[in-house]
Write an enzyme that holds these catalytic residues in place. Structure first.
Site, PDB file in Angstrom:
ATOM      1  N   GLY A 119       0.687  -1.310   0.162  1.00 43.71           N
ATOM      2  CA  GLY A 119       0.039  -0.123   0.073  1.00 43.71           C
ATOM      3  C   GLY A 119       0.820   1.450   0.019  1.00 43.71           C
ATOM      4  N   SER A 120       2.044   1.377  -0.523  1.00 45.59           N
ATOM      5  CA  SER A 120       2.646   2.710  -0.373  1.00 45.59           C
ATOM      6  C   SER A 120       2.360   3.573  -1.550  1.00 45.59           C
ATOM      7  CB  SER A 120       4.324   2.314  -0.830  1.00 45.59           C
ATOM      8  OG  SER A 120       4.329   1.775  -1.994  1.00 45.59           O
ATOM      9  N   ASN A 121       1.530   3.036  -2.666  1.00 49.75           N
ATOM     10  CA  ASN A 121       1.082   3.849  -3.573  1.00 49.75           C
ATOM     11  C   ASN A 121      -0.294   4.532  -2.917  1.00 49.75           C
ATOM     12  OD1 ASN A 121       2.252   4.118  -6.421  1.00 49.75           O
ATOM     13  ND2 ASN A 121       2.331   1.984  -5.958  1.00 49.75           N
ATOM     14  N   MET A 154      -4.414  -7.432  -6.763  1.00 50.59           N
ATOM     15  CA  MET A 154      -3.952  -8.764  -7.308  1.00 50.59           C
ATOM     16  C   MET A 154      -5.185  -9.430  -7.891  1.00 50.59           C
ATOM     17  SD  MET A 154      -0.637  -8.238  -7.400  1.00 50.59           S
ATOM     18  CE  MET A 154      -0.114  -9.778  -7.846  1.00 50.59           C
ATOM     19  N   ASN A 172      -5.252   1.771 -13.584  1.00 52.17           N
ATOM     20  CA  ASN A 172      -4.097   0.785 -12.920  1.00 52.17           C
ATOM     21  C   ASN A 172      -2.670   1.247 -12.941  1.00 52.17           C
ATOM     22  OD1 ASN A 172      -3.430  -1.833 -11.495  1.00 52.17           O
ATOM     23  ND2 ASN A 172      -2.913  -2.433 -13.660  1.00 52.17           N
ATOM     24  N   HIS A 227       1.315  -0.150 -13.264  1.00 57.15           N
ATOM     25  CA  HIS A 227       2.066  -1.324 -13.788  1.00 57.15           C
ATOM     26  C   HIS A 227       3.221  -1.008 -13.628  1.00 57.15           C
ATOM     27  CE1 HIS A 227       2.243  -5.557 -15.449  1.00 57.15           C
ATOM     28  NE2 HIS A 227       3.257  -4.880 -16.317  1.00 57.15           N
ATOM     29  N   GLU A 285     -11.018  -4.811 -20.550  1.00 56.25           N
ATOM     30  CA  GLU A 285     -11.018  -6.257 -20.271  1.00 56.25           C
ATOM     31  C   GLU A 285      -9.875  -7.202 -20.461  1.00 56.25           C
ATOM     32  OE1 GLU A 285     -12.440  -5.050 -24.135  1.00 56.25           O
ATOM     33  OE2 GLU A 285     -13.305  -4.379 -21.974  1.00 56.25           O
ATOM     34  N   ASP A 332      -3.660  -5.644 -18.270  1.00 56.18           N
ATOM     35  CA  ASP A 332      -2.845  -4.342 -18.599  1.00 56.18           C
ATOM     36  C   ASP A 332      -2.826  -3.889 -19.853  1.00 56.18           C
ATOM     37  OD1 ASP A 332      -1.795  -4.936 -15.982  1.00 56.18           O
ATOM     38  OD2 ASP A 332      -0.232  -6.436 -16.531  1.00 56.18           O
ATOM     39  N   GLU A 372       6.441   5.638  -9.386  1.00 53.72           N
ATOM     40  CA  GLU A 372       4.986   5.452  -9.441  1.00 53.72           C
ATOM     41  C   GLU A 372       4.402   6.716  -8.570  1.00 53.72           C
ATOM     42  OE1 GLU A 372       4.819   0.529  -9.809  1.00 53.72           O
ATOM     43  OE2 GLU A 372       4.499   1.304  -7.828  1.00 53.72           O
TER      44      GLU A 372
END
Ligand code: GRF
Length: 185
Positions: free
Chosen positions: A14-16, A88, A105, A107, A140, A143, A172
Site C-alpha cells: 500500500g505504498s501507493n 492482485m 491501474n 503497472h 477487459e 494490462d 510510481e
C-alpha cells in the site's frame, strides 16, 4: 475546488495508497480518498486507511457476488474514480461496464512491454535498456487499456530486481498523482 471521491484497491504493502492519501490532502488535487478496498485481510496497506480514518472494505473473493458488495459501497461513497494500486485480482467485465473509463491501474513496466507478473525478472532477463511504470485505463484485457502516464529510467549494469523495484516505485509515486490530475483536467 470540489473534489471527486476516489477509492483505492490494494492487496499488499500500500505504498501507493499512502502516497495518494498524502497527495489528496493538497487543496488543488482533484480527488480525495474516500474508501479503500482490499482482498487481503492482512494487507499492510490497510493500516494507512486505519491511521487516516478512511473507511475500508475487506472482501472475500471466494464468496459469490463479492463484486456486488464492492459496487454497493462504491455507490454509498459516491466514488467517481477507482485506482488499482497493487490489487492482485482481475476485475470482471460486468464490474468494468459499471465503471467505464473510471478505473485506472498502475503497472511496473513500460507497457505494452512486460504485461502480467514477475516484471522485474523478465526485464533483466531480456536485457532491457530502460524500464519504468505505466498508469493506464483498465479494460477487459490484462494490462491492456489506454496509457495515461508513463515514466522511465535507464537500467544500470549493477541493477537487480530489488533496485529496479525501488527505482520503479519512486517513479510510481509521481506518475499516479499525475495521471489523476490529467484525467480531471
Ligand atoms: C506497484 O509496484 C505496482 O506497480 C504494482 O504493485 C505494486 C504495489 O505496490 N501493480 P504498493 O502496494 O503500492 O506498495
Amino acid at each position: 475546488m470540489v473534489k471527486k471521491n476516489a477509492c483505492i484497491f490494494i492487496s499488499g504493502k500500500g505504498s501507493n495508497l499512502k502516497n495518494l492519501i498524502k497527495k489528496s490532502r493538497e487543496y488543488n488535487f482533484p480527488v480525495k480518498v474516500k474508501l479503500v478496498v482490499s482482498n487481503n485481510p492482512t494487507a499492510d496497506g490497510l493500516n494507512y486507511a486505519k491511521k487516516n480514518s478512511i473507511p475500508y472494505l475487506i472482501i472475500d473473493t471466494k464468496s459469490r457476488n463479492y463484486e456486488e458488495k464492492i459496487i454497493k459501497e462504491l455507490r454509498r461513497y459516491n466514488i467517481s474514480l477507482i485506482c488499482l494500486a497493487g490489487y492482485m485480482k482481475i476485475i470482471s467485465k460486468r464490474f468494468l461496464s459499471n465503471y467505464k473509463k473510471k478505473i485506472i491501474n498502475i503497472h511496473p513496466s513500460l507497457l505494452p512491454k512486460f504485461k502480467g507478473l514477475n516484471t522485474f525478472t523478465r526485464i533483466l532477463k531480456n536485457k532491457e535498456k530502460k524500464t519504468g511504470c505505466t498508469i493506464h485505463h483498465v479494460n477487459e484485457k490484462l494490462d491492456g487499456g489506454n496509457i495515461i502516464v508513463q515514466k522511465s529510467f535507464y537500467i544500470k549494469h549493477n541493477d537487480n530486481e530489488i533496485s529496479l523495484k525501488n527505482k520503479t516505485q519512486q517513479l510510481e509515486y509521481l506518475a499516479f498523482p499525475e495521471a489523476i490530475i490529467k484525467i480531471f483536467r
